[in-house]
Every structure is written in structure tokens, then in C-alpha cells.
Design a protein around this motif. Structure first.
Motif, PDB file in Angstrom:
ATOM      1  N   ASN A 930      46.441 -50.850  13.922  1.00 11.87           N
ATOM      2  CA  ASN A 930      46.090 -49.761  13.015  1.00 11.87           C
ATOM      3  C   ASN A 930      46.751 -48.444  13.386  1.00 11.87           C
ATOM      4  O   ASN A 930      47.040 -47.625  12.520  1.00 11.87           O
ATOM      5  N   GLN A 931      46.962 -48.225  14.662  1.00  7.42           N
ATOM      6  CA  GLN A 931      47.497 -46.938  15.107  1.00  7.42           C
ATOM      7  C   GLN A 931      49.017 -46.955  15.314  1.00  7.42           C
ATOM      8  O   GLN A 931      49.641 -45.905  15.249  1.00  7.42           O
ATOM      9  N   GLY A 932      49.581 -48.164  15.565  1.00  9.91           N
ATOM     10  CA  GLY A 932      51.027 -48.215  15.843  1.00  9.91           C
ATOM     11  C   GLY A 932      51.771 -49.289  15.091  1.00  9.91           C
ATOM     12  O   GLY A 932      52.978 -49.476  15.325  1.00  9.91           O
ATOM     13  N   GLY A 933      51.101 -50.029  14.215  1.00 11.63           N
ATOM     14  CA  GLY A 933      51.749 -51.058  13.431  1.00 11.63           C
ATOM     15  C   GLY A 933      52.032 -52.323  14.234  1.00 11.63           C
ATOM     16  O   GLY A 933      51.587 -52.488  15.382  1.00 11.63           O
ATOM     17  N   GLU A 934      52.810 -53.229  13.625  1.00 10.67           N
ATOM     18  CA  GLU A 934      53.080 -54.514  14.252  1.00 10.67           C
ATOM     19  C   GLU A 934      53.855 -54.382  15.551  1.00 10.67           C
ATOM     20  O   GLU A 934      53.680 -55.185  16.476  1.00 10.67           O
ATOM     21  N   SER A 935      54.684 -53.373  15.661  1.00 16.63           N
ATOM     22  CA  SER A 935      55.461 -53.214  16.892  1.00 16.63           C
ATOM     23  C   SER A 935      54.543 -52.908  18.075  1.00 16.63           C
ATOM     24  O   SER A 935      54.707 -53.474  19.158  1.00 16.63           O
ATOM     25  N   ALA A 936      53.587 -52.021  17.867  1.00 15.90           N
ATOM     26  CA  ALA A 936      52.651 -51.694  18.953  1.00 15.90           C
ATOM     27  C   ALA A 936      51.761 -52.885  19.272  1.00 15.90           C
ATOM     28  O   ALA A 936      51.488 -53.183  20.447  1.00 15.90           O
ATOM     29  N   ALA A 937      51.304 -53.583  18.231  1.00 16.54           N
ATOM     30  CA  ALA A 937      50.455 -54.744  18.465  1.00 16.54           C
ATOM     31  C   ALA A 937      51.227 -55.848  19.165  1.00 16.54           C
ATOM     32  O   ALA A 937      50.709 -56.498  20.089  1.00 16.54           O
ATOM     33  N   SER A 982      51.973 -63.425  12.249  1.00 18.11           N
ATOM     34  CA  SER A 982      53.340 -63.947  12.422  1.00 18.11           C
ATOM     35  C   SER A 982      54.290 -62.850  12.886  1.00 18.11           C
ATOM     36  O   SER A 982      55.070 -63.031  13.828  1.00 18.11           O
ATOM     37  N   GLY A 983      54.214 -61.687  12.222  1.00 13.92           N
ATOM     38  CA  GLY A 983      55.082 -60.576  12.626  1.00 13.92           C
ATOM     39  C   GLY A 983      54.755 -60.077  14.027  1.00 13.92           C
ATOM     40  O   GLY A 983      55.646 -59.735  14.810  1.00 13.92           O
ATOM     41  N   ILE A 984      53.461 -60.052  14.355  1.00 11.93           N
ATOM     42  CA  ILE A 984      53.058 -59.597  15.692  1.00 11.93           C
ATOM     43  C   ILE A 984      53.609 -60.547  16.749  1.00 11.93           C
ATOM     44  O   ILE A 984      54.111 -60.116  17.801  1.00 11.93           O
ATOM     45  N   GLU A 985      53.528 -61.867  16.496  1.00 16.40           N
ATOM     46  CA  GLU A 985      54.036 -62.832  17.471  1.00 16.40           C
ATOM     47  C   GLU A 985      55.555 -62.721  17.638  1.00 16.40           C
ATOM     48  O   GLU A 985      56.072 -62.864  18.745  1.00 16.40           O
ATOM     49  N   GLN A 986      56.275 -62.448  16.546  1.00 23.38           N
ATOM     50  CA  GLN A 986      57.725 -62.272  16.657  1.00 23.38           C
ATOM     51  C   GLN A 986      58.054 -61.083  17.544  1.00 23.38           C
ATOM     52  O   GLN A 986      58.918 -61.147  18.422  1.00 23.38           O
ATOM     53  N   VAL A 987      57.325 -59.970  17.336  1.00 23.91           N
ATOM     54  CA  VAL A 987      57.552 -58.791  18.167  1.00 23.91           C
ATOM     55  C   VAL A 987      57.188 -59.091  19.613  1.00 23.91           C
ATOM     56  O   VAL A 987      57.889 -58.705  20.557  1.00 23.91           O
TER      57      VAL A 987
END
Length: 1002
Positions: A930-937, A982-987
Motif C-alpha cells: 500500500n505504501q510502496g507498491g509491488e516493488s516495495a512488497a 504474481s508481480g510481487i513474486e517476480q520482483v
């Protein structure tokens, strides 16, 4: 009598638990006619729970009656019928409903007939069963016995269900309470009142209904009114009315219509004082006040305002109409009190208090007054008191007035001729004496005026008994001279019976007539001495007027006793006696349900001496054996009190050995056809660092097993009161009812591996049955669940499931003589509980996550009671303190709530928090998303790759839960995380590669 095998009882199979708990919780707010209003006792069981448990431990489960209910469908239909009866039986409105009660008695008799006659009982009607018992062709129902009778709820409900009832206790106060509830009313059933009507009252009908104990109740009212009138003649001058003067009304528009009127005082509010620690004001007695607020009700606010005078020898102006000061009366130094109405200033909220405990400030100098100084002053006899305000009965409610010299002088003029000078226990912090504030004897808890009132009323009890005896003889009762203690039923015994309830009214008054009563600004009333199960210090106390119409008046106690008696329609006799549970023989062939002491939760004997010293003065002539000693028995009391035994270890040994002996005694004597039911409650402060169990619970279970009992079930019941003053404490809401039978003499020994194998085979199915009662494969017509499945019991809530399932595990453990560890040593109860706890959830999550998940299922993000959280945390092998330290929950003022993800720390790292729970990891991931998007997560997930699958599984679980409950806003973060997974796991994968290339330790 045909030898019939033992049948399982309903309580060993199923209960409508939610309906019982609902009725028990509701009952806590019911006062009129409730036994709790007769006399205070601590940790009473609700009548609803007691009635349900005794009924269910006596009635056969349909599955154990295949000759009458041959199929599972038939058994389930019969079980549901019994449930419907139980649901009616526990309602407060049905406490005196003879139709419902008789239906329950019929079921009990039928189950007893099955035990005595086997299949032949099915052919008999209830009338035929009763006739067979009366003719001696079938044994009468066994009696009931509670060897730790306490407040008497269990014996009373057994009697209401038609059983001959026995109640025993070591404590004389408890024995007297039980005599008043189960022994005296049936003995004088149908007696007409003998006392003259109070002046002004008229007999409503010529032929009034005096069935049951109604005649006795009416005489309690009549002689109570006589006592009050006589007392007012003798000591009424010590309780004067207060005159509203024009000076009082000068800046009080609310008082102007009352000028010249004399109002009945409800209470005089006093502040304790000590000499100022400032040398410049060493002769000033400064007040120790926890609050200056008198009324916090919206639109009716009132408060005390202290006025500090310039000269220490000054005094406030003489109030017009006030009696002049006596010659030689010292001037009031330094300050005086007045009363204001309207919104109080912020400074009034905390009075002169600076912090918790005995920490105040000097009103005239501002100097701090610490605990050590106050204790030294009080122990030296230099603690005093000063009148701070007067509360009176106005035409439209409470009227708050400033103190007057006349009222203070009259209060100080009281000279008691007797006082209870028995010493208090100074080794326990349950009593105010243990806090070192100069209280040495029970008399020290009362003002001189209160002592005069109590001795006057106490003496009048004896006079009322003699007056009632003469009136009873005149009314035709035999003058046989046989007293109540000798089972008399004539004039003397009847008069003494009336005297018991009058003594209780005085004793109930003592609960409101001590200097440990406070003024409740929210309810505008005097609170009782025992706001909780202890005698804590009260700095600014309320002195109630026994001749008012408010809290603490004598007639209120008489009326409450009379209402209880009116509600008692006992179909059988009862007997209450003093006896040790370890050695008593009353239990022989009896049905047993009991509520033993809870380890070290309550110092029953020490606390009950508060009442005993007054009851002894009034009732020793009636019960000379019961009140022979100066104080209640202490040495034999089964509580783990370190101050009595020298150390906590010795106290625990004493409790374990004594409780084992008591339970062995019960197991040896109990009727073999019925299980024993035992109530046990937890004390949250016992939670240890590992959170697995508590010393009290573990020690008690150890005693149960050593006594040769096997546990066949555990039921969590909502039995603990959490209202009033307990709302701000970490009080528990539940007791656990243990269902026990005697373990087989030839019980085998098994190994730890075999024990685990049985747990694996049994607990998952048992838990599924509790969560999803009824299951599949049952005819829809036989049940009443929403989806058509039959309910063998109501679904157990998540917070209670954790304790209920322990019963299934302990049933396995306790059926064996021993469970041996790999090295051949016997497995301990502690180890068994730890192993059972591992099976309490179908999830593979860590213990903290299991707690959070089940708490969320029950409460969402809302607050819940600390007691519920404590029970659940203990069962999940964690603790509330540990969860708070981990940053998962907020806890305080008796409430607990889960922290939402925005409340979690932004700089959290799994590297520095290696023991972080899956719950915390999930919500930190939500915060990062919520605070940093998928990259932070993704960057955060890369630092805890092994937790990826548990995090996602928990997210799915919580999303499904929220969706099912209709919690759309709560479901959104989990839905967003799952959608972005899925996007979080890719990052995260890319981040892990980068970390590896840079050889970073993440």
C-alpha cells in the motif's frame, strides 16, 4: 434391582452451548429475586449454567438408549428435543416456571428408571415411575452433593430439579448462605406470617397466598421494618437531614427552590488526610483525593472545589443557620471545600492524585506526597478524614451540597460501645491491611458512626427474633423451645429463621457501611466495599445513610431477601453443613457437581471475615457450633496462599495434595451412574512466558488425574461477571466445566508414541465436530441447522474451541494409568497439554498466527475482553503479553484488539525479527504494497522467501473469511495482495538474484 450398564449422559456427548452461555451472560444483569442479592459471595456460578450442567449430567444421551432410539436419525431427533427443553430450562423467566421445571424432572426420572429397570423403563409412564419409587419397587433418585458449596448456586438448582440436596463447605459464611437458600425455606413452606403489619400498610386480601416461603418472606419484610423504625429512634440523631441555606444557594441557581428545606442525606463524602510533608504547613491535614468529580452525568455535572485560604488559621464564613462551633473547636486550617455545578475543570478529574497507588500532592503547597510517607503517617495513627461534600435526596434526583461543620461534628460524636477487634491478615495484599495503611483490625474499616449503626442493627436482630417468637406463639405455633440448629419447626425455630435473613440484611448493609466504599460519579450512587474480590484502599470514601432510600439502606437488604424467598418453591429438602471436602462422607452415592477454589485466585477465608465478625455477633446464639471460632477457618482452606505456607512452592504442594485428597474422596463416593462435573476458572496473571498453561490449571488437572478420575469432556461456560468495576480489569469470562468419571482400576499403560497416535486419530475429527456439528449423512428432517444438517450441539466459537478441544485430548491422556516417555518416566500434565495444543488447529501456522487468526474470526479488528484473549492465547501456546511485545495486539483496561497494518512499524525487517509470525509478515507485506507498491512488497518478500507460501495461504484464508462475513473493507487488502501476488513474486525473484550477485546478507 436389575444390574444395568452405565449409560453415557447428555453432557458427555453434546450441549446447546451457545444458548446456555447466552442465558448465563444475560443473568448477570438480573438482580430482583436472584440469590446473589441475598448475601455476597465471590465467583458465583450463574443459575442457568448450574441448572443446565446438572440436568445434562443426569439425563441419558439418546445414543446410549438404543432400545428406544435404534437409529442415528431417531437418536438425533431425541437429542434435539432435549436441547429444546434445555434451552427453555436455562431462561431466567423459567426459573420458577413449574411446567418447564417439571418437564426437566420427568426426563431425570426417566433416565433414572432406565438405570434401575433397563429396557423395561420404556413401557412406564412418568406417573408409573413415580408410583414405583413411592411404593419402594424402585430406588428413589440419589441425592445431590456439592462439597465446595460456596454461594450455593449448584445446590439450589439441584433442589429446583427435584433432588434431595446437600451442601457443605468449610467456611461458616458459605454454610449459612446455603442454609438460607436450600435448608430453611422448605422447612417453613406454607407458614403464614406472624408479625404485625407495619404502620400504614393494609392487608390486600383476607386469604393471601402463603405457599412456598412467601409467609417467611413477608415476616422478613415486617420485622425488617420494625428494626428500622427502632433503630431510627435510637440512633437517628446521628444521621441528620441537611438544611439548604441561602448561603449555599448564593451562586447555585439549582438550590434556590430548595432554600429552607431539610433533605434526607444519601451519603457523606469524606477525604482521608495526612499532615503536609512540607515543613511550612506541617500542621495542616491535607486531603488525599482520587477525584473531585461528584457527578459526570451529562447536564448534571457537579464537582468539589477546594478553596485555599491565605491564613492557615482561617476558616470559611459561618453558614447561616448552622450550629455554631463548639468552644475550643479548632479553626479549619488552610482550605475548605465547596461544591459547584456545571462542567468541571480538567484539574478536578484526578483530585490531588499524581499517579497510581498512594501518590498525591499537597493541596496547600503542591509538594508530592509519596507512598512511604502516607504509610508511615497512617501506621503512626495520624491519618484522619475530612468531610468533603454531602449528597442528598432532592425532589428531582441527587442534590450535591458543601460540607457543614454541624454534620462533621455529629459524625465525630458517635461512640461505639462494641467493635470487631479481631486482627486482619497483614500478610496478604488481598486485604487493605496488607498494604500498610494503618488498618489492623476489622473495626478499623469502619467509621465510629458506622460501628454504632452496625452494632445497633445487630442487637436489634436478637430483639426481633424474640418479638417474632412471641408473635408466633400467639399465632398458634408450638412453643417447644427447639431451635433452628436442632431442626425445629416451632415458634423459636421460625423466629430464628426470620432472624437469619435479618442478619443477612445487616451484613449486606455492612458491605455499604464501611470506609472502603466509594462514590460512583457515573451512576450517582455509593459502591459497595467489594467492588472486586479484594479489599483495596479507598482514599475518598462515601458514608451511606442506612435510613435513606438509596444504596446501603437497611430495608433494601430485607426486601431483596424477601424477593428471593418468594421465588423459592423447593420441591425437596436440603441440608447445609460445615465440612472439609477431604474428609466428608456426605457424597456417598450422591450426584456431584462442584465449584472448588481456583488455586490462589480468591482468598475466600480472609475476605469472608469481613462478614463473619458481624454474623457471629448476630447468629452465634442460633448456630453455636458454626460460629464457635473468632474467625473463619484458614489452615485447612484449599487455596495456594504463599503467606500461609512459607513459599509459593509449598503453597502449590499443599493445594495439589489437598485437592487430590478431596477429589479422591469424591471419586470414591460418587454414584457410579453419573459423571462428576467440576467447574474451573483461570487467572490470566498466571500465564507463563511459554504461554502453554498456568500453574493453577496445570496443578488442578494434576489433582484430577491423581484422584483416579478420567476426563470425558470439557465445556467452556460464560460464568464470570465482567460488568461494573471489572470492566477495566483483565477479568475472565469463562469457566471450564470438566466432566469426569472414575478411571478403570485396570487402566493400561501406553507409550508417548501410542498417545500421539491416538491424538492424531481423534482430535481432527473431534475438532471438526465442534466446528461443524452434525456433519454429513444425517437426515435433514432430524435437525435444525440452516443447511438441514442435525446439530448435536451448537457450534463452538473460536475463542472457546481451544479449551473445549482440550477435553478430547485429556480424555485420551486420563483414561490410561500412565503415559510413558521414551526414558520410561511418566508424562506430565504439562507435556500432555503441550502435545494437545499442537493439534488445536488444522493450520501449520505458528502459535501467534493461530491466535490472531482465530481472534480475527471472532472479533475482526474490534476490541474483545482480555479474559477471552487470555483463554485463547493460552490454548494456542502463546500469551497476551507476548503478543503485545511482538507488536501484534494492543491490550489495556481489560480489552484486547489486533493491530491493523497501518499501525505496524514501517522500518520492520525480517532479518532483525527472526521470530516474526506469518501474521506479522503478511500484514507488513500489505503495508509495503500500500505504501510502496509491488516493488516495495517484492523487496520485502525477497528477504523472507521461506514464508511466501504461508503468507499467501493466510491471505487467501483471511480474504475468504472476510468475504463470507460481508466485511468488504477488511477483505480488500487481502484481495489486493492476492491479485498482485504474481508481480510481487517476480520482483522478489529478481531482488533475490541481485542480492546474491552482490553477496548481500538479506
Amino acid at each position: 434391582m436389575t444390574s444395568i450398564k452405565t449409560r453415557k449422559k447428555l453432557i458427555e456427548v453434546a450441549l446447546p452451548l451457545d444458548k446456555i452461555n447466552e442465558a448465563a451472560a444475560r443473568e448477570k444483569s438480573i438482580r430482583h429475586g436472584h440469590p446473589s442479592t441475598l448475601h455476597l459471595w465471590w465467583a458465583r456460578r450463574p443459575l442457568a449454567a448450574a441448572r443446565a450442567v446438572i440436568f445434562a449430567q443426569m439425563v441419558d444421551d439418546p445414543a446410549s438408549v438404543p432400545e428406544e432410539f435404534p437409529t442415528p436419525e431417531a437418536q438425533e431427533r431425541e437429542r434435539q428435543r432435549l436441547f429444546r427443553l434445555l434451552e427453555q430450562l436455562v431462561q431466567w423467566e423459567n426459573t420458577t416456571n413449574e411446567e418447564v421445571l417439571e418437564s426437566a424432572r420427568r426426563e431425570i426420572r426417566r433416565s433414572w428408571a432406565r438405570h434401575c429397570l433397563g429396557a423395561a423403563a420404556a413401557r412406564l409412564s412418568d406417573d408409573e415411575i413415580v408410583a414405583a419409587i413411592n411404593a419402594g419397587r424402585m430406588p428413589a433418585l440419589p441425592g445431590f452433593h456439592d462439597p465446595f458449596a460456596g454461594g450455593g448456586a449448584l445446590p439450589l438448582e439441584a433442589q429446583r430439579l427435584g433432588l434431595e440436596t446437600y451442601a457443605s463447605d468449610l467456611n461458616p459464611v458459605a454454610v449459612t448462605i446455603n442454609k438460607a437458600m436450600i435448608e430453611i425455606p422448605p422447612r417453613f413452606a406454607g407458614y403464614e406470617p406472624v408479625g404485625p403489619l407495619p404502620p400504614g400498610e393494609r392487608q390486600a386480601t383476607l386469604h393471601a397466598d402463603w405457599s412456598g416461603a412467601k409467609g417467611l418472606a413477608e415476616d422478613v419484610r415486617r420485622y425488617g421494618a420494625w428494626m428500622r423504625a427502632e433503630a431510627e429512634k435510637r440512633i437517628g440523631h446521628l444521621y441528620p437531614r441537611v438544611k439548604v441555606t441561602s448561603e449555599m444557594a448564593a451562586d447555585r441557581p439549582d438550590l434556590k427552590p430548595l432554600v429552607g428545606q431539610k433533605l434526607t442525606v444519601i451519603a457523606w463524602l469524606w477525604a482521608r488526610t495526612v499532615k503536609s510533608p512540607n515543613p511550612a504547613f506541617a500542621d495542616v491535614d491535607v486531603p488525599l483525593v482520587s477525584t473531585f468529580i461528584l457527578s459526570s452525568k451529562a447536564g448534571k455535572e457537579a464537582y468539589v472545589e477546594p478553596i485555599i485560604l491565605g491564613g492557615r488559621a482561617s476558616r470559611p464564613p459561618q453558614v447561616a443557620g448552622e450550629t455554631p462551633a463548639l468552644p475550643g473547636t479548632p479553626a479549619l486550617p488552610g482550605y475548605y471545600f465547596t461544591v459547584k455545578v456545571g462542567k468541571p475543570p480538567e484539574s478536578a478529574k484526578n483530585g490531588t492524585k499524581l499517579a497510581r497507588g498512594a501518590n498525591f500532592r499537597c493541596l496547600v503547597s503542591g509538594a508530592p506526597i509519596g507512598d512511604a510517607y502516607i504509610k508511615a503517617e497512617s501506621l503512626a495513627g495520624r491519618m484522619g478524614e475530612r468531610l468533603m461534600a454531602i449528597v442528598a435526596e432532592g425532589p428531582r434526583g441527587r442534590v450535591y451540597l458543601p460540607p457543614t461543620e454541624e454534620h462533621e461534628r455529629i459524625a465525630r460524636s458517635a461512640q461505639p460501645l462494641w467493635k470487631p477487634d479481631q486482627p486482619m491478615n497483614r500478610d496478604t495484599r488481598d486485604l487493605v491491611s496488607g498494604r500498610g495503611y494503618g488498618f489492623f483490625t476489622w473495626a478499623d474499616l469502619f467509621t465510629p458512626r458506622q460501628l454504632v449503626a452496625l452494632t445497633t442493627f445487630s442487637d436489634l436482630v436478637a430483639e426481633a427474633i424474640e418479638k417474632c417468637r412471641r408473635d408466633a406463639i400467639a399465632a398458634g405455633l408450638p412453643d417447644d423451645g427447639v431451635g433452628l440448629d436442632a431442626s425445629g419447626t416451632g415458634a423459636l425455630a421460625y423466629a430464628q429463621a426470620v432472624g437469619v435473613y435479618l442478619a443477612f440484611a445487616v451484613d449486606k448493609g455492612a458491605n455499604y457501611w464501611s470506609s472502603l466504599c466509594s462514590w460512583h460519579s457515573g451512576r450517582d450512587t455509593v459502591t459497595s466495599t467489594f467492588g472486586r474480590q479484594a479489599l483495596p484502599m479507598v482514599w475518598d470514601f462515601a458514608e451511606a445513610n442506612p435510613f435513606s432510600n438509596s444504596s446501603g439502606n437497611l430495608l433494601s437488604g430485607c426486601e431483596q431477601a424477601a424477593k428471593l424467598l418468594t421465588n423459592l418453591k423447593s420441591p425437596s429438602n436440603g441440608l447445609a453443613l460445615q465440612s472439609e471436602a477431604q474428609s466428608q462422607t456426605v457424597s456417598h452415592n450422591k450426584i456431584i457437581s462442584t465449584d472448588p477454589p481456583y488455586y490462589d485466585n480468591i482468598a475466600y477465608a480472609d475476605l469472608s471475615d469481613f462478614f463473619y465478625v458481624w454474623l457471629r455477633r448476630m447468629l452465634k446464639p442460633i448456630f453455636p457450633g458454626l460460629y464457635a471460632t473468632l474467625a473463619t477457618p484458614k489452615t485447612e482452606e484449599l487455596v495456594a496462599t504463599p503467606c500461609r505456607h512459607g513459599s509459593r512452592e509449598k503453597a502449590e504442594t499443599f493445594f495439589l495434595e489437598g485437592m487430590t485428597q478431596a477429589l479422591e474422596n469424591l471419586a470414591r463416593q460418587a454414584h457410579p451412574a453419573f459423571p462428576i462435573t467440576i467447574y474451573y476458572a483461570f487467572k490470566q496473571s498466571e500465564t507463563e512466558s511459554d504461554g502453554t498453561t498456568s500453574p493453577g490449571w496445570e496443578t488442578f488437572l494434576e489433582a484430577v488425574l491423581r484422584a483416579g478420575l478420567a476426563i470425558t469432556g470439557t465445556w467452556p461456560m460464560r460464568t464470570e461477571y465482567t460488568g461494573n468495576l471489572k470492566k477495566a480489569t483483565n477479568a475472565l469470562a469463562s469457566s471450564i466445566v470438566l466432566v469426569c468419571r472414575k478411571r478403570a482400576a485396570d487402566a493400561p499403560v501406553i507409550t508417548r508414541r501410542e498417545f500421539l497416535r491416538e491424538l492424531n486419530a481423534t482430535l481432527p475429527e473431534a475438532m471438526e465436530e465442534m466446528i461443524n456439528p452434525g456433519g454429513a449423512g444425517v437426515s435433514p428432517a432430524s435437525g435444525n441447522s440452516q443447511d438441514g444438517r442435525a446439530l448435536r450441539h451448537s457450534p463452538v466459537t473460536p475463542v472457546d474451541l481451544s479449551q473445549a478441544i482440550i477435553g478430547s485430548g485429556m480424555a485420551i491422556f486420563s483414561r490410561y494409568a500412565q503415559v510413558l516417555e521414551a526414558d520410561g518416566t511418566p508424562m506430565t500434565v504439562r507435556t500432555a497439554l503441550q502435545l494437545i495444543n499442537r493439534f488445536l488447529t488444522e493450520d501449520d501456522f505458528d502459535y501467534d498466527t493461530q491466535f490472531c487468526l482465530h481472534w480475527f474470526e471472532q472479533h475482526g479488528w474490534a476490541t474483545g475482553k482480555f479474559g477471552e484473549a487470555d483463554v485463547l492465547a493460552r490454548a494456542k501456546a502463546t500469551s497476551v503479553d507476548g503478543l503485545r511485545e511482538a507488536g501484534l495486539v494492543a491490550a489495556g483496561k481489560g480489552e484486547v484488539r489486533l493491530l491493523r497494518w497501518p499501525e505496524l512499524p514501517a522500518k520492520w525487517s525480517p532479518k532483525t525479527d527472526s521470530c516474526a509470525s506469518v501474521w506479522e509478515a503478511l500484514h507488513q507485506l500489505i503495508r509495503a504494497l500500500n505504501q510502496g507498491g509491488e516493488s516495495a512488497a517484492g523487496a520485502l518478500l525477497a528477504r523472507m522467501p521461506s514464508r511466501a507460501e504461508p503468507i499467501r495461504a493466510l491471505a487467501y484464508r483471511l480474504y475468504t473469511l472476510c468475504e463470507r462475513r460481508g466485511w468488504a473493507d477488511d477483505a480488500r487488502p487481502y484481495n489486493e495482495l492476492v491479485a498482485a501476488w504474481s508481480g510481487i513474486e517476480q520482483v522478489a525473484g529478481a531482488a533475490r538474484v541481485a542480492y546474491s550477485q552482490m553477496k548481500l546478507d538479506v
